[in-house]
Write a protein that holds these residues in place. Structure first.
Motif, PDB file in Angstrom:
ATOM      1  N   LYS A 107       0.829  -1.212   0.000  1.00  0.00           N
ATOM      2  CA  LYS A 107       0.000   0.000   0.000  1.00  0.00           C
ATOM      3  C   LYS A 107       0.862   1.260   0.000  1.00  0.00           C
ATOM      4  O   LYS A 107       0.611   2.186  -0.784  1.00  0.00           O
ATOM      5  N   VAL A 143      -5.669  -1.879  -0.709  1.00  0.00           N
ATOM      6  CA  VAL A 143      -5.157  -3.039  -1.439  1.00  0.00           C
ATOM      7  C   VAL A 143      -6.118  -4.177  -1.121  1.00  0.00           C
ATOM      8  O   VAL A 143      -6.242  -4.590   0.028  1.00  0.00           O
ATOM      9  N   ASP A 144      -6.818  -4.657  -2.134  1.00  0.00           N
ATOM     10  CA  ASP A 144      -7.822  -5.691  -1.944  1.00  0.00           C
ATOM     11  C   ASP A 144      -7.170  -7.055  -1.756  1.00  0.00           C
ATOM     12  O   ASP A 144      -7.552  -7.815  -0.872  1.00  0.00           O
ATOM     13  N   LEU A 187      -6.860   4.833  -0.659  1.00  0.00           N
ATOM     14  CA  LEU A 187      -6.367   3.664  -1.372  1.00  0.00           C
ATOM     15  C   LEU A 187      -6.493   2.423  -0.495  1.00  0.00           C
ATOM     16  O   LEU A 187      -6.131   2.450   0.673  1.00  0.00           O
ATOM     17  N   ALA A 228      -5.842  -3.327  -6.345  1.00  0.00           N
ATOM     18  CA  ALA A 228      -6.050  -2.202  -5.430  1.00  0.00           C
ATOM     19  C   ALA A 228      -7.101  -1.261  -6.002  1.00  0.00           C
ATOM     20  O   ALA A 228      -7.376  -1.281  -7.205  1.00  0.00           O
ATOM     21  N   LYS A 229      -7.673  -0.440  -5.124  1.00  0.00           N
ATOM     22  CA  LYS A 229      -8.700   0.522  -5.542  1.00  0.00           C
ATOM     23  C   LYS A 229      -8.381   1.888  -4.950  1.00  0.00           C
ATOM     24  O   LYS A 229      -8.056   1.982  -3.768  1.00  0.00           O
ATOM     25  N   ASN A 253      -6.115  -2.907   5.784  1.00  0.00           N
ATOM     26  CA  ASN A 253      -5.379  -1.793   5.189  1.00  0.00           C
ATOM     27  C   ASN A 253      -5.054  -0.694   6.187  1.00  0.00           C
ATOM     28  O   ASN A 253      -4.439   0.297   5.835  1.00  0.00           O
TER      29      ASN A 253
END
Length: 106
Positions: free
Chosen positions: A37, A53-54, A51, A69-70, A90
């Motif tokens: 991340k 991180v999935d 942000l 990531a989104k 996260n």
């Protein structure tokens, strides 16, 4: 650890950018989500608040992991859409104040 972004897609419906990347970690352990991340925040010129991180899925037998990531438009949208478990993994762990740590040692 190096991060190589191979797909960046705008999702206007959810007001976010979805990022797929490879994480290369030759001679190192599989990187932690928080490490990935912080590297992505620098690469994408974003903020840690927007942000997440999935996932980071290692490839079998290779020092390489596939990641997803989104990046949201703002933190409120992130909290509204993301699952609590994704948000929790996260978040930076909260450190205990120094006074409490010293008392515990006594």
């Amino acid at each position: 650890m190096e991060i190589e972004i191979f797909e960046k897609k705008e999702n206007k419906l959810l007001d976010r950018t979805e990022v797929k990347f490879y994480c290369l970690y030759e001679g190192e352990a599989t990187p932690k989500i928080l490490d990935v991340k912080s590297k992505l925040v620098a690469l994408l010129d974003s903020s840690k608040d927007v942000l997440v991180v999935d996932s980071v899925q290692p490839h079998y037998g290779e020092p390489k992991a596939l990641g997803y990531a989104k990046v949201y438009a703002n933190a409120d949208i992130l909290k509204e859409i993301e699952k609590k478990s994704v948000i929790a993994k996260n978040e930076e762990p909260e450190e205990e104040p120094a006074e409490e740590a010293e008392e515990a040692e006594e």
